[in-house]
Design a protein around this motif. Structure first.
Motif, PDB file in Angstrom:
ATOM      1  N   LEU A 107       0.800  -1.221   0.000  1.00  0.00           N
ATOM      2  CA  LEU A 107       0.000   0.000   0.000  1.00  0.00           C
ATOM      3  C   LEU A 107       0.836   1.276   0.000  1.00  0.00           C
ATOM      4  N   THR A 108       2.073   1.191   0.451  1.00  0.00           N
ATOM      5  CA  THR A 108       2.931   2.387   0.422  1.00  0.00           C
ATOM      6  C   THR A 108       3.396   2.702  -0.990  1.00  0.00           C
ATOM      7  N   ARG A 109       3.372   1.695  -1.860  1.00  0.00           N
ATOM      8  CA  ARG A 109       3.833   1.896  -3.244  1.00  0.00           C
ATOM      9  C   ARG A 109       2.714   2.370  -4.159  1.00  0.00           C
ATOM     10  N   LYS A 110       1.464   1.989  -3.844  1.00  0.00           N
ATOM     11  CA  LYS A 110       0.364   2.270  -4.769  1.00  0.00           C
ATOM     12  C   LYS A 110      -0.968   2.120  -4.056  1.00  0.00           C
ATOM     13  N   GLU A 111      -1.957   2.892  -4.514  1.00  0.00           N
ATOM     14  CA  GLU A 111      -3.317   2.737  -3.997  1.00  0.00           C
ATOM     15  C   GLU A 111      -3.985   1.564  -4.712  1.00  0.00           C
ATOM     16  N   TYR A 112      -4.556   0.658  -3.936  1.00  0.00           N
ATOM     17  CA  TYR A 112      -5.269  -0.490  -4.500  1.00  0.00           C
ATOM     18  C   TYR A 112      -6.729  -0.448  -4.072  1.00  0.00           C
ATOM     19  N   SER A 113      -7.606  -0.875  -4.972  1.00  0.00           N
ATOM     20  CA  SER A 113      -8.992  -1.067  -4.566  1.00  0.00           C
ATOM     21  C   SER A 113      -9.037  -2.292  -3.642  1.00  0.00           C
ATOM     22  N   LYS A 114     -10.139  -2.425  -2.927  1.00  0.00           N
ATOM     23  CA  LYS A 114     -10.259  -3.534  -1.973  1.00  0.00           C
ATOM     24  C   LYS A 114     -10.117  -4.885  -2.681  1.00  0.00           C
ATOM     25  N   VAL A 115     -10.802  -5.030  -3.807  1.00  0.00           N
ATOM     26  CA  VAL A 115     -10.752  -6.292  -4.555  1.00  0.00           C
ATOM     27  C   VAL A 115      -9.340  -6.555  -5.082  1.00  0.00           C
TER      28      VAL A 115
ATOM     29  N   GLN B 257      -6.514   1.483   3.455  1.00  0.00           N
ATOM     30  CA  GLN B 257      -7.000   1.190   2.098  1.00  0.00           C
ATOM     31  C   GLN B 257      -8.322   1.908   1.923  1.00  0.00           C
ATOM     32  N   SER B 258      -8.524   2.509   0.753  1.00  0.00           N
ATOM     33  CA  SER B 258      -9.763   3.258   0.547  1.00  0.00           C
ATOM     34  C   SER B 258     -10.185   3.236  -0.912  1.00  0.00           C
ATOM     35  N   ASP B 259     -11.349   2.662  -1.172  1.00  0.00           N
ATOM     36  CA  ASP B 259     -11.908   2.697  -2.519  1.00  0.00           C
ATOM     37  C   ASP B 259     -12.274   4.128  -2.912  1.00  0.00           C
ATOM     38  N   GLN B 260     -12.615   4.929  -1.909  1.00  0.00           N
ATOM     39  CA  GLN B 260     -12.937   6.335  -2.166  1.00  0.00           C
ATOM     40  C   GLN B 260     -11.730   7.072  -2.746  1.00  0.00           C
ATOM     41  N   ARG B 261     -10.564   6.850  -2.132  1.00  0.00           N
ATOM     42  CA  ARG B 261      -9.331   7.492  -2.627  1.00  0.00           C
ATOM     43  C   ARG B 261      -8.994   6.999  -4.020  1.00  0.00           C
TER      44      ARG B 261
ATOM     45  N   GLU C  64     -11.325   8.760  -6.469  1.00  0.00           N
ATOM     46  CA  GLU C  64     -10.987  10.175  -6.639  1.00  0.00           C
ATOM     47  C   GLU C  64      -9.699  10.352  -7.452  1.00  0.00           C
ATOM     48  N   MET C  65      -8.716   9.506  -7.181  1.00  0.00           N
ATOM     49  CA  MET C  65      -7.461   9.574  -7.939  1.00  0.00           C
ATOM     50  C   MET C  65      -7.673   9.202  -9.400  1.00  0.00           C
ATOM     51  N   MET C  66      -8.524   8.205  -9.622  1.00  0.00           N
ATOM     52  CA  MET C  66      -8.844   7.789 -10.988  1.00  0.00           C
ATOM     53  C   MET C  66      -9.539   8.925 -11.740  1.00  0.00           C
ATOM     54  N   LEU C  67     -10.496   9.581 -11.089  1.00  0.00           N
ATOM     55  CA  LEU C  67     -11.213  10.702 -11.704  1.00  0.00           C
ATOM     56  C   LEU C  67     -10.233  11.813 -12.089  1.00  0.00           C
ATOM     57  N   SER C  68      -9.373  12.170 -11.163  1.00  0.00           N
ATOM     58  CA  SER C  68      -8.414  13.247 -11.392  1.00  0.00           C
ATOM     59  C   SER C  68      -7.446  12.928 -12.531  1.00  0.00           C
TER      60      SER C  68
ATOM     61  N   LYS D 165     -11.589  -1.960 -11.952  1.00  0.00           N
ATOM     62  CA  LYS D 165     -10.928  -2.050 -10.650  1.00  0.00           C
ATOM     63  C   LYS D 165     -11.886  -2.527  -9.556  1.00  0.00           C
ATOM     64  N   LYS D 166     -13.129  -2.817  -9.964  1.00  0.00           N
ATOM     65  CA  LYS D 166     -14.176  -3.255  -9.022  1.00  0.00           C
ATOM     66  C   LYS D 166     -14.463  -2.169  -7.982  1.00  0.00           C
ATOM     67  N   VAL D 167     -14.458  -0.920  -8.447  1.00  0.00           N
ATOM     68  CA  VAL D 167     -14.764   0.217  -7.578  1.00  0.00           C
ATOM     69  C   VAL D 167     -16.085   0.820  -8.035  1.00  0.00           C
ATOM     70  N   ASP D 168     -16.980   1.082  -7.095  1.00  0.00           N
ATOM     71  CA  ASP D 168     -18.305   1.621  -7.402  1.00  0.00           C
ATOM     72  C   ASP D 168     -18.188   3.096  -7.789  1.00  0.00           C
ATOM     73  N   SER D 169     -18.645   3.440  -8.996  1.00  0.00           N
ATOM     74  CA  SER D 169     -18.566   4.832  -9.457  1.00  0.00           C
ATOM     75  C   SER D 169     -19.466   5.756  -8.636  1.00  0.00           C
ATOM     76  N   ALA D 170     -20.385   5.177  -7.861  1.00  0.00           N
ATOM     77  CA  ALA D 170     -21.252   5.982  -6.999  1.00  0.00           C
ATOM     78  C   ALA D 170     -20.444   6.732  -5.941  1.00  0.00           C
ATOM     79  N   LEU D 171     -19.233   6.248  -5.659  1.00  0.00           N
ATOM     80  CA  LEU D 171     -18.365   6.903  -4.676  1.00  0.00           C
ATOM     81  C   LEU D 171     -17.982   8.311  -5.106  1.00  0.00           C
ATOM     82  N   ILE D 172     -17.980   8.555  -6.413  1.00  0.00           N
ATOM     83  CA  ILE D 172     -17.636   9.884  -6.918  1.00  0.00           C
ATOM     84  C   ILE D 172     -18.788  10.463  -7.747  1.00  0.00           C
TER      85      ILE D 172
END
Length: 201
Positions: free
Chosen positions: A67-75, A104-108, A111-115, A134-141
């Protein structure tokens, strides 16, 4: 030309018959053995890496290192850790804990993906596809997606690619539309973007 003035220094054919076949076989055998040894070593190394059987504090330490190297989705994180863990159930439990503690945060991730995708000139449809992969819910953003001026985004991309002029050429107009659709913009934003005149609000 007289052959006697240019005698053959070596009879290559004779040498090949005497040594060639054996030498070729020896080289080929040696090469095959080396290749087989390398394949075996690579296989063993890969198997060892994938079956470290990490658990407890070692698994936790590895998760933090990842996790220090990269943000990962939960899945994604579950699948990554499961390759090296002794127990998948332990991995799931650990990832749930890390998520609850915001390591770990799917929200982060969302947001990073959007940016990053907006910087690359991608529209909302492309962003949603990336998040789905990435199995991340777009409803988060959902709010961020709603608040973004996608017509402006599409217009800036159109200007960068095709200039300020509003074309009347139907083929060029269709080309511009396909370009923006491929980038992930919706039709309403595309029509407004390619029809917008310079300095028009």
């Amino acid at each position: 030309m007289n052959d006697s003035k240019f005698p053959k220094l070596l009879d290559y054919q004779a040498l090949k018959q005497q040594y060639g076949d054996e030498a070729d076989q020896s080289i080929e055998t040696s090469s095959q053995n080396t290749s087989q040894e390398n394949n075996a070593l690579n296989f063993e190394q890969e198997r060892a890496e994938k079956k470290l059987g990490l658990h407890g504090s070692r698994l936790r330490s590895y998760a933090f290192a990842v996790l220090t190297r990269k943000e990962y989705s939960k899945v994604e994180l579950i699948e990554k850790l499961a390759l090296y863990a002794e127990s998948r159930d332990e991995v799931i439990s650990l990832v749930e804990e890390l998520s609850a503690q915001h390591y770990q945060s799917d929200q982060r991730v969302a947001e990073m993906m959007l940016s990053s995708q907006k910087r690359k000139g991608k529209g909302p449809n492309q962003i949603k596809i990336k998040l789905k992969n990435k199995k991340v819910d777009s409803a988060l953003i959902a709010e961020e997606l709603k608040e973004t001026d996608w017509t402006e985004q599409a217009y800036q991309l159109k200007v960068k690619k095709y200039g300020l002029d509003v074309t009347k050429d139907q083929k060029l107009k269709a080309k511009q539309m396909r370009f923006l659709m491929y980038r992930g913009f919706e039709m309403d934003a595309i029509i407004k973007a390619i029809s917008r005149k310079p300095n028009e609000d």
